[in-house]
Write a protein that holds these residues in place. Structure first.
Motif, mmCIF file in Angstrom:
data_model
loop_
_atom_site.group_PDB
_atom_site.id
_atom_site.type_symbol
_atom_site.label_atom_id
_atom_site.label_comp_id
_atom_site.label_asym_id
_atom_site.label_seq_id
_atom_site.Cartn_x
_atom_site.Cartn_y
_atom_site.Cartn_z
ATOM 1 N N SER A 27 54.091 29.869 -19.179
ATOM 2 C CA SER A 27 54.485 31.183 -19.740
ATOM 3 C C SER A 27 56.291 31.260 -19.132
ATOM 4 O O SER A 27 56.755 32.133 -19.830
ATOM 5 C CB SER A 27 53.934 32.152 -18.923
ATOM 6 O OG SER A 27 53.830 32.081 -17.740
ATOM 7 N N GLU A 30 59.249 30.679 -22.049
ATOM 8 C CA GLU A 30 59.734 32.032 -22.818
ATOM 9 C C GLU A 30 60.383 32.884 -21.751
ATOM 10 O O GLU A 30 61.608 33.381 -22.166
ATOM 11 C CB GLU A 30 58.455 32.657 -23.387
ATOM 12 C CG GLU A 30 59.088 33.979 -24.501
ATOM 13 C CD GLU A 30 57.966 34.296 -25.332
ATOM 14 O OE1 GLU A 30 58.482 35.085 -26.194
ATOM 15 O OE2 GLU A 30 56.788 33.640 -25.134
ATOM 16 N N ARG A 31 59.925 32.993 -20.578
ATOM 17 C CA ARG A 31 60.710 34.022 -19.645
ATOM 18 C C ARG A 31 61.932 33.320 -19.377
ATOM 19 O O ARG A 31 63.058 33.968 -19.149
ATOM 20 C CB ARG A 31 59.870 34.260 -18.359
ATOM 21 C CG ARG A 31 60.199 35.406 -17.678
ATOM 22 C CD ARG A 31 59.257 35.870 -16.748
ATOM 23 N NE ARG A 31 59.678 35.365 -15.462
ATOM 24 C CZ ARG A 31 58.791 35.149 -14.622
ATOM 25 N NH1 ARG A 31 57.481 35.066 -14.801
ATOM 26 N NH2 ARG A 31 59.227 34.580 -13.392
#
Length: 124
Positions: A27, A30-31
């Motif tokens: 995750s 993307e961050r």
């Protein structure tokens, strides 16, 4: 002196912890980078994270293994300086790459310190 060298290696490890975490936490792709973790670029970024996990591990090893510091210093210097050269060659773009460049630029000071310490003549 040894305590300062260990602290400098620790700082270098910290500088590589965030990009290394990408290998474990998809995750973050993307961050941190604004890229889908499931696309081709996301997979390459995650692989980059795995390589940074190796750099992180090298820095941690160098904290505890002085004989390995010369070789590990070359590895870390290749990563830090290599990125900065590529970043500048690309015209110093803004966005996530600028943040990486700032962290790598800040890492130059402890990197220079550990390189000098590793290659200075040893007193018997």
């Amino acid at each position: 002196m040894e305590t300062t060298v260990r602290m400098a290696w620790g700082l270098l490890a910290l500088a590589h912890l965030s990009p290394a975490a990408v290998a474990i936490l998809p995750s973050l792709v993307e961050r941190l980078y604004g890229v889908s973790p499931t696309g081709d670029l996301g997979v390459l970024i995650a692989h980059r994270g795995a390589l940074f996990l190796a750099i992180f591990a090298a820095c941690v090893l160098a904290v505890f293994d002085p004989p390995a510091r010369r070789a590990l210093g070359i590895v870390v210097a290749t990563s830090v300086i290599g990125f900065l050269v590529l970043y500048l060659r690309a015209g110093a773009p803004s966005g996530p790459l600028r943040t990486i460049a700032i962290v790598d630029a800040a890492a130059l000071l402890p990197l220079a310190f550990v390189i000098v310490a590793a290659w200075r003549p040893q007193v018997a």
